[in-house]
Design an enzyme around this catalytic site. Structure first.
Site, PDB file in Angstrom:
ATOM      1  N   TYR A   1      52.326  -0.610 -38.581  1.00 31.62           N
ATOM      2  CA  TYR A   1      52.122  -0.016 -39.912  1.00 31.62           C
ATOM      3  C   TYR A   1      53.434   0.159 -40.677  1.00 31.62           C
ATOM      4  CZ  TYR A   1      47.084   1.031 -39.687  1.00 31.62           C
ATOM      5  OH  TYR A   1      45.712   0.944 -39.670  1.00 31.62           O
TER       6      TYR A   1
ATOM      7  N   GLU B   1      49.611 -10.201 -38.414  1.00 28.06           N
ATOM      8  CA  GLU B   1      48.954  -9.173 -37.592  1.00 28.06           C
ATOM      9  C   GLU B   1      48.279  -9.795 -36.369  1.00 28.06           C
ATOM     10  OE1 GLU B   1      48.196  -6.067 -41.292  1.00 28.06           O
ATOM     11  OE2 GLU B   1      46.469  -6.898 -40.239  1.00 28.06           O
TER      12      GLU B   1
ATOM     13  N   HIS C   1      40.583  -0.955 -39.082  1.00 26.84           N
ATOM     14  CA  HIS C   1      41.627  -1.607 -39.869  1.00 26.84           C
ATOM     15  C   HIS C   1      41.206  -3.047 -40.116  1.00 26.84           C
ATOM     16  CE1 HIS C   1      45.481  -3.305 -41.126  1.00 26.84           C
ATOM     17  NE2 HIS C   1      45.171  -4.322 -40.338  1.00 26.84           N
TER      18      HIS C   1
ATOM     19  N   ASN D   1      39.591   6.642 -40.146  1.00 29.47           N
ATOM     20  CA  ASN D   1      38.551   5.894 -40.855  1.00 29.47           C
ATOM     21  C   ASN D   1      38.039   4.673 -40.083  1.00 29.47           C
ATOM     22  OD1 ASN D   1      40.786   4.331 -41.176  1.00 29.47           O
ATOM     23  ND2 ASN D   1      40.808   4.351 -43.409  1.00 29.47           N
TER      24      ASN D   1
ATOM     25  N   THR E   1      38.892   2.590 -48.178  1.00 30.13           N
ATOM     26  CA  THR E   1      39.756   3.352 -47.266  1.00 30.13           C
ATOM     27  C   THR E   1      39.251   4.783 -47.074  1.00 30.13           C
ATOM     28  OG1 THR E   1      41.613   2.047 -48.113  1.00 30.13           O
ATOM     29  CG2 THR E   1      42.161   4.021 -46.830  1.00 30.13           C
TER      30      THR E   1
ATOM     31  N   LYS F   1      39.550   1.769 -34.487  1.00 31.12           N
ATOM     32  CA  LYS F   1      40.554   2.822 -34.307  1.00 31.12           C
ATOM     33  C   LYS F   1      40.104   3.882 -33.304  1.00 31.12           C
ATOM     34  CE  LYS F   1      42.566   2.240 -38.946  1.00 31.12           C
ATOM     35  NZ  LYS F   1      42.962   2.932 -40.212  1.00 31.12           N
TER      36      LYS F   1
HETATM   37  N1  UDP Z   1      45.791   6.431 -44.786  1.00 31.18           N
HETATM   38  C1  UDP Z   1      45.906   7.813 -44.749  1.00 31.18           C
HETATM   39  N2  UDP Z   1      45.978   8.499 -45.949  1.00 31.18           N
HETATM   40  C2  UDP Z   1      45.949   7.858 -47.150  1.00 31.18           C
HETATM   41  C3  UDP Z   1      45.849   6.452 -47.171  1.00 31.18           C
HETATM   42  C4  UDP Z   1      45.769   5.765 -45.964  1.00 31.18           C
HETATM   43  O1  UDP Z   1      45.939   8.420 -43.686  1.00 31.18           O
HETATM   44  O2  UDP Z   1      46.015   8.528 -48.194  1.00 31.18           O
HETATM   45  C5  UDP Z   1      45.701   5.687 -43.506  1.00 31.18           C
HETATM   46  C6  UDP Z   1      44.280   5.185 -43.231  1.00 31.18           C
HETATM   47  O3  UDP Z   1      44.042   5.247 -41.826  1.00 31.18           O
HETATM   48  C7  UDP Z   1      44.352   3.754 -43.726  1.00 31.18           C
HETATM   49  C8  UDP Z   1      45.784   3.364 -43.290  1.00 31.18           C
HETATM   50  O4  UDP Z   1      46.546   4.539 -43.551  1.00 31.18           O
HETATM   51  O5  UDP Z   1      43.346   2.953 -43.149  1.00 31.18           O
HETATM   52  C9  UDP Z   1      46.388   2.198 -44.034  1.00 31.18           C
HETATM   53  O6  UDP Z   1      46.283   2.424 -45.418  1.00 31.18           O
HETATM   54  P1  UDP Z   1      45.822   1.277 -46.419  1.00 31.18           P
HETATM   55  O7  UDP Z   1      46.102   1.760 -47.800  1.00 31.18           O
HETATM   56  O8  UDP Z   1      46.436  -0.020 -45.999  1.00 31.18           O
HETATM   57  O9  UDP Z   1      44.233   1.256 -46.227  1.00 31.18           O
HETATM   58  P2  UDP Z   1      43.263   0.167 -45.544  1.00 31.18           P
HETATM   59  O10 UDP Z   1      43.858  -1.188 -45.776  1.00 31.18           O
HETATM   60  O11 UDP Z   1      43.161   0.525 -44.070  1.00 31.18           O
HETATM   61  O12 UDP Z   1      41.932   0.342 -46.239  1.00 31.18           O
HETATM   62 MG    MG Z   2      45.775  -1.897 -45.398  1.00 30.72          MG
END
Ligand code: UDP
Ligand code: MG
Length: 140
Positions: A51, A128, A117, A114, A93, A11
């Protein structure tokens, strides 16, 4: 366990800090092969489409803006159980919950910014990968 492919994104927070190589080393050390990779700069609309499943979540707008704020490296990782293995290497996450040694524990700046992805299941991995790569670009 079968050989799988998964979609990974480094990212903007990580590309900005020049961390592509350090993150790729963690994937390779875990036995994941980078079988496709390119650096691109998403538009907010392209990030929004990627997303889309999170469109109703409160963080969606901020997430799309962040993902379009700088270059990303999109890549396809291949290996035994690659989808789960990549999630393990990534860490939780929220970096506060991420296990020591994971990408997010070491590099993530916040729950939003973070660093990486990773696809979460075989069906999403397939979709994807197809969003970013043509079949001829995947070189296993
Ligand atoms: N995200 C965020 N706030 C939250 C949860 C997720 O900004 O409370 C963002 C974060 O960048 C995350 C992305 O949204 O990686 C997608 O969320 P997901 O729950 O799919 O997490 P991931 O699969 O990336 O661990
Ligand atoms: Mg995810």
């Amino acid at each position: 366990m079968a050989t799988e492919r998964t979609l990974s994104i480094i990212k903007p927070d990580a590309t900005k800090r020049n961390l592509t190589g350090k993150i790729n080393a963690k994937f390779e050390d875990a036995g994941l092969r980078i079988v496709a990779q390119k650096r691109i700069h998403l538009t907010p609309a392209q990030a929004g489409k990627f997303y889309e499943v999170h469109a109703e979540r409160p963080f969606y707008g901020e997430l799309c803006e962040f993902m379009a704020s700088g270059p990303v490296v999109v890549q396809v990782l291949e290996g035994e159980g690659a989808i789960a293995k990549n999630r393990e290497v990534m860490g939780a996450t929220n970096p506060k919950d991420a296990a020591p040694g994971t990408v997010r524990a070491e590099f993530a700046e916040s729950v939003g910014e973070n660093s990486v992805h990773g696809s979460d299941a075989p069906e999403t991995a397939k979709e994807e990968i197809a969003y970013f790569f043509a079949g001829l670009e995947l070189v296993g």
